[in-house]
Design a protein around this motif. Structure first.
Motif, PDB file in Angstrom:
ATOM      1  N   ARG A 251       0.832  -1.211   0.000  1.00  0.00           N
ATOM      2  CA  ARG A 251       0.000   0.000   0.000  1.00  0.00           C
ATOM      3  C   ARG A 251       0.863   1.257   0.000  1.00  0.00           C
ATOM      4  N   GLU A 252       1.908   1.255   0.788  1.00  0.00           N
ATOM      5  CA  GLU A 252       2.780   2.422   0.837  1.00  0.00           C
ATOM      6  C   GLU A 252       3.501   2.635  -0.492  1.00  0.00           C
ATOM      7  N   LEU A 253       3.931   1.553  -1.119  1.00  0.00           N
ATOM      8  CA  LEU A 253       4.628   1.666  -2.398  1.00  0.00           C
ATOM      9  C   LEU A 253       3.696   2.185  -3.485  1.00  0.00           C
ATOM     10  N   ALA A 254       2.442   1.777  -3.415  1.00  0.00           N
ATOM     11  CA  ALA A 254       1.481   2.254  -4.409  1.00  0.00           C
ATOM     12  C   ALA A 254       1.301   3.770  -4.295  1.00  0.00           C
ATOM     13  N   ALA A 255       1.391   4.281  -3.066  1.00  0.00           N
ATOM     14  CA  ALA A 255       1.178   5.712  -2.844  1.00  0.00           C
ATOM     15  C   ALA A 255       2.463   6.521  -2.934  1.00  0.00           C
ATOM     16  N   ARG A 256       3.600   5.871  -2.664  1.00  0.00           N
ATOM     17  CA  ARG A 256       4.834   6.641  -2.499  1.00  0.00           C
ATOM     18  C   ARG A 256       6.036   5.881  -3.045  1.00  0.00           C
ATOM     19  N   GLY A 257       5.855   5.182  -4.154  1.00  0.00           N
ATOM     20  CA  GLY A 257       6.956   4.438  -4.749  1.00  0.00           C
ATOM     21  C   GLY A 257       7.953   5.349  -5.439  1.00  0.00           C
ATOM     22  N   PRO A 258       8.965   4.767  -6.093  1.00  0.00           N
ATOM     23  CA  PRO A 258       9.993   5.576  -6.760  1.00  0.00           C
ATOM     24  C   PRO A 258       9.451   6.605  -7.742  1.00  0.00           C
ATOM     25  N   HIS A 259       8.416   6.243  -8.510  1.00  0.00           N
ATOM     26  CA  HIS A 259       7.858   7.219  -9.453  1.00  0.00           C
ATOM     27  C   HIS A 259       7.252   8.403  -8.708  1.00  0.00           C
ATOM     28  N   ALA A 260       6.526   8.119  -7.629  1.00  0.00           N
ATOM     29  CA  ALA A 260       5.922   9.201  -6.858  1.00  0.00           C
ATOM     30  C   ALA A 260       6.991  10.091  -6.240  1.00  0.00           C
ATOM     31  N   CYS A 261       8.081   9.470  -5.776  1.00  0.00           N
ATOM     32  CA  CYS A 261       9.182  10.264  -5.212  1.00  0.00           C
ATOM     33  C   CYS A 261       9.798  11.167  -6.272  1.00  0.00           C
TER      34      CYS A 261
END
Length: 217
Positions: free
Chosen positions: A198-208
Protein backbone atom coordinates in the motif's frame (compact mmCIF):
# COMPACT_ATOMS: atom_id res chain seq x y z
CA UNK A 1 12.15 24.06 -17.16
CA UNK A 2 15.12 24.22 -14.80
CA UNK A 3 15.43 21.94 -11.80
CA UNK A 4 17.22 22.87 -8.59
CA UNK A 5 20.25 20.80 -7.67
CA UNK A 6 19.37 17.65 -5.75
CA UNK A 7 21.70 14.76 -4.86
CA UNK A 8 19.29 12.31 -6.41
CA UNK A 9 19.61 8.74 -7.59
CA UNK A 10 20.09 7.88 -11.23
CA UNK A 11 16.53 6.53 -11.28
CA UNK A 12 15.08 9.92 -10.36
CA UNK A 13 17.38 11.69 -12.80
CA UNK A 14 16.40 9.33 -15.62
CA UNK A 15 12.76 9.80 -14.73
CA UNK A 16 13.18 13.56 -14.97
CA UNK A 17 14.75 13.26 -18.39
CA UNK A 18 12.01 10.88 -19.56
CA UNK A 19 9.40 13.56 -18.96
CA UNK A 20 11.43 16.23 -20.72
CA UNK A 21 13.07 17.95 -17.77
CA UNK A 22 16.35 19.83 -18.20
CA UNK A 23 18.02 18.00 -15.33
CA UNK A 24 21.32 19.20 -13.83
CA UNK A 25 24.31 16.89 -13.58
CA UNK A 26 23.86 16.06 -9.92
CA UNK A 27 23.04 12.36 -9.93
CA UNK A 28 24.71 9.70 -7.82
CA UNK A 29 26.44 6.83 -9.66
CA UNK A 30 24.13 4.24 -8.14
CA UNK A 31 21.70 3.54 -10.98
CA UNK A 32 19.83 2.35 -12.79
CA UNK A 33 17.21 2.02 -10.09
CA UNK A 34 14.11 -0.20 -10.30
CA UNK A 35 11.31 0.95 -12.58
CA UNK A 36 8.92 -1.87 -11.87
CA UNK A 37 5.65 -1.23 -10.08
CA UNK A 38 5.19 -4.71 -8.61
CA UNK A 39 6.50 -5.62 -5.19
CA UNK A 40 8.58 -8.72 -4.50
CA UNK A 41 7.30 -11.12 -1.87
CA UNK A 42 8.60 -10.73 1.65
CA UNK A 43 10.06 -13.81 3.26
CA UNK A 44 10.82 -14.82 6.82
CA UNK A 45 14.43 -14.75 7.96
CA UNK A 46 15.29 -18.33 9.00
CA UNK A 47 18.38 -17.50 11.06
CA UNK A 48 18.65 -14.03 12.55
CA UNK A 49 22.32 -14.60 13.38
CA UNK A 50 23.45 -15.52 9.87
CA UNK A 51 22.09 -12.67 7.81
CA UNK A 52 23.32 -10.01 5.42
CA UNK A 53 22.45 -6.44 6.28
CA UNK A 54 22.86 -4.00 3.42
CA UNK A 55 22.64 -0.29 2.76
CA UNK A 56 22.82 2.11 -0.19
CA UNK A 57 24.30 5.46 0.68
CA UNK A 58 26.58 8.31 -0.21
CA UNK A 59 29.93 8.56 1.56
CA UNK A 60 28.51 11.45 3.50
CA UNK A 61 28.82 12.10 7.28
CA UNK A 62 25.03 12.33 7.59
CA UNK A 63 24.77 8.68 6.50
CA UNK A 64 26.99 7.58 9.42
CA UNK A 65 28.41 4.56 7.64
CA UNK A 66 30.91 4.08 10.46
CA UNK A 67 27.90 3.42 12.71
CA UNK A 68 26.60 0.93 10.14
CA UNK A 69 30.00 -0.78 10.25
CA UNK A 70 30.06 -0.92 14.06
CA UNK A 71 26.50 -2.27 14.32
CA UNK A 72 27.06 -4.99 11.73
CA UNK A 73 30.39 -5.97 13.27
CA UNK A 74 29.05 -6.05 16.82
CA UNK A 75 26.05 -8.08 15.72
CA UNK A 76 28.36 -10.53 13.95
CA UNK A 77 26.38 -10.14 10.74
CA UNK A 78 27.53 -9.77 7.15
CA UNK A 79 27.32 -6.27 5.70
CA UNK A 80 27.10 -4.81 2.20
CA UNK A 81 27.56 -1.10 1.50
CA UNK A 82 26.66 0.10 -1.99
CA UNK A 83 28.14 3.55 -2.45
CA UNK A 84 29.69 5.89 -5.04
CA UNK A 85 33.41 6.12 -5.60
CA UNK A 86 34.94 8.63 -3.16
CA UNK A 87 35.46 12.12 -4.55
CA UNK A 88 37.08 13.87 -1.57
CA UNK A 89 39.59 13.06 1.15
CA UNK A 90 36.75 12.96 3.69
CA UNK A 91 34.87 10.41 1.59
CA UNK A 92 38.05 8.41 1.17
CA UNK A 93 38.42 8.28 4.95
CA UNK A 94 34.89 6.93 5.31
CA UNK A 95 35.58 4.30 2.65
CA UNK A 96 38.83 3.32 4.35
CA UNK A 97 37.00 2.77 7.64
CA UNK A 98 34.57 0.43 5.89
CA UNK A 99 37.14 -1.62 3.99
CA UNK A 100 39.09 -2.30 7.18
CA UNK A 101 36.19 -4.39 8.47
CA UNK A 102 36.40 -8.04 7.38
CA UNK A 103 32.65 -8.60 7.41
CA UNK A 104 31.76 -5.54 5.30
CA UNK A 105 31.70 -5.76 1.50
CA UNK A 106 31.88 -2.39 -0.25
CA UNK A 107 30.46 -2.29 -3.77
CA UNK A 108 30.79 0.52 -6.31
CA UNK A 109 28.34 -0.40 -9.02
CA UNK A 110 26.36 0.93 -11.94
CA UNK A 111 23.37 -1.16 -10.89
CA UNK A 112 22.41 -0.78 -7.25
CA UNK A 113 19.21 -2.77 -7.75
CA UNK A 114 21.21 -5.92 -8.50
CA UNK A 115 22.79 -5.63 -5.07
CA UNK A 116 19.56 -5.23 -3.09
CA UNK A 117 18.74 -8.84 -3.96
CA UNK A 118 21.75 -9.88 -1.84
CA UNK A 119 20.37 -8.18 1.28
CA UNK A 120 18.29 -9.97 3.90
CA UNK A 121 17.59 -6.64 5.58
CA UNK A 122 18.07 -3.01 4.58
CA UNK A 123 19.51 -0.78 7.32
CA UNK A 124 19.99 2.96 7.16
CA UNK A 125 22.03 4.59 9.93
CA UNK A 126 21.44 8.03 8.45
CA UNK A 127 20.55 10.92 10.75
CA UNK A 128 17.88 12.12 8.35
CA UNK A 129 16.47 11.47 4.88
CA UNK A 130 14.49 13.66 2.53
CA UNK A 131 12.36 11.10 0.68
CA UNK A 132 13.86 7.79 1.76
CA UNK A 133 14.08 6.53 -1.83
CA UNK A 134 16.49 3.70 -1.01
CA UNK A 135 14.19 2.57 1.79
CA UNK A 136 11.31 2.35 -0.67
CA UNK A 137 13.44 0.52 -3.21
CA UNK A 138 14.38 -2.06 -0.58
CA UNK A 139 10.69 -2.58 0.22
CA UNK A 140 10.00 -2.97 -3.48
CA UNK A 141 12.51 -5.81 -3.54
CA UNK A 142 10.82 -7.48 -0.57
CA UNK A 143 13.44 -6.52 2.00
CA UNK A 144 12.42 -5.42 5.51
CA UNK A 145 13.66 -1.94 6.31
CA UNK A 146 15.33 -0.66 9.47
CA UNK A 147 16.23 3.00 9.90
CA UNK A 148 17.51 5.52 12.43
CA UNK A 149 16.48 8.48 10.24
CA UNK A 150 14.41 11.04 12.12
CA UNK A 151 12.77 12.44 8.99
CA UNK A 152 11.61 10.95 5.70
CA UNK A 153 11.10 7.20 6.09
CA UNK A 154 9.08 7.43 9.36
CA UNK A 155 6.43 9.25 7.33
CA UNK A 156 5.59 6.07 5.42
CA UNK A 157 6.79 3.45 7.90
CA UNK A 158 3.44 3.10 9.64
CA UNK A 159 1.54 0.03 10.80
CA UNK A 160 3.71 -3.11 10.74
CA UNK A 161 6.54 -1.16 9.09
CA UNK A 162 6.99 0.75 12.35
CA UNK A 163 8.98 -2.16 13.77
CA UNK A 164 11.85 -0.93 11.59
CA UNK A 165 12.05 2.55 13.16
CA UNK A 166 15.04 2.37 15.48
CA UNK A 167 15.71 4.73 18.36
CA UNK A 168 19.05 6.38 17.72
CA UNK A 169 21.61 5.02 20.15
CA UNK A 170 25.06 3.46 20.47
CA UNK A 171 25.98 0.34 18.44
CA UNK A 172 25.31 -2.15 21.26
CA UNK A 173 21.80 -0.80 21.86
CA UNK A 174 21.08 -0.71 18.13
CA UNK A 175 22.09 -4.36 17.83
CA UNK A 176 19.52 -5.20 20.52
CA UNK A 177 16.86 -3.17 18.72
CA UNK A 178 17.64 -4.87 15.41
CA UNK A 179 17.30 -8.32 16.94
CA UNK A 180 13.99 -7.30 18.47
CA UNK A 181 12.81 -5.90 15.13
CA UNK A 182 13.77 -9.10 13.33
CA UNK A 183 11.78 -11.17 15.82
CA UNK A 184 8.77 -8.89 15.39
CA UNK A 185 9.07 -9.05 11.61
CA UNK A 186 9.09 -12.86 11.69
CA UNK A 187 5.60 -13.00 13.16
CA UNK A 188 4.07 -10.34 10.93
CA UNK A 189 5.53 -11.01 7.48
CA UNK A 190 2.12 -11.21 5.77
CA UNK A 191 0.81 -7.98 7.30
CA UNK A 192 4.17 -6.30 6.68
CA UNK A 193 3.99 -7.24 3.01
CA UNK A 194 0.43 -5.96 2.56
CA UNK A 195 1.22 -2.66 4.24
CA UNK A 196 4.42 -2.23 2.23
CA UNK A 197 2.45 -2.76 -0.98
CA UNK A 198 0.00 0.00 0.00
CA UNK A 199 2.78 2.42 0.84
CA UNK A 200 4.63 1.67 -2.40
CA UNK A 201 1.48 2.25 -4.41
CA UNK A 202 1.18 5.71 -2.84
CA UNK A 203 4.83 6.64 -2.50
CA UNK A 204 6.96 4.44 -4.75
CA UNK A 205 9.99 5.58 -6.76
CA UNK A 206 7.86 7.22 -9.45
CA UNK A 207 5.92 9.20 -6.86
CA UNK A 208 9.18 10.26 -5.21
CA UNK A 209 10.53 11.43 -8.55
CA UNK A 210 7.40 13.44 -9.19
CA UNK A 211 7.64 14.94 -5.71
CA UNK A 212 11.12 16.20 -6.48
CA UNK A 213 10.01 17.51 -9.86
CA UNK A 214 6.98 19.19 -8.35
CA UNK A 215 8.95 20.85 -5.58
CA UNK A 216 11.53 22.37 -7.93
CA UNK A 217 11.27 25.43 -10.11
Amino acid sequence: MKIAVHPVSRFVADYGRSVGVDWPQCILPLGPRPKKSEIASFKSIPNSENITIGTIARLDPIKRLELFRDVVTMGKWNGIVVCPEPQTSAEMAVLQSLTESENIEVIHTANASNQIAKFDIFLSTSISESLGLSHLEALQFGKPVLTTALHGPPEFMSGPLQIGILKDSDPAELVKQIRTAISAYQVTVADYSRHAARELAARGPHACAMQILGSSS
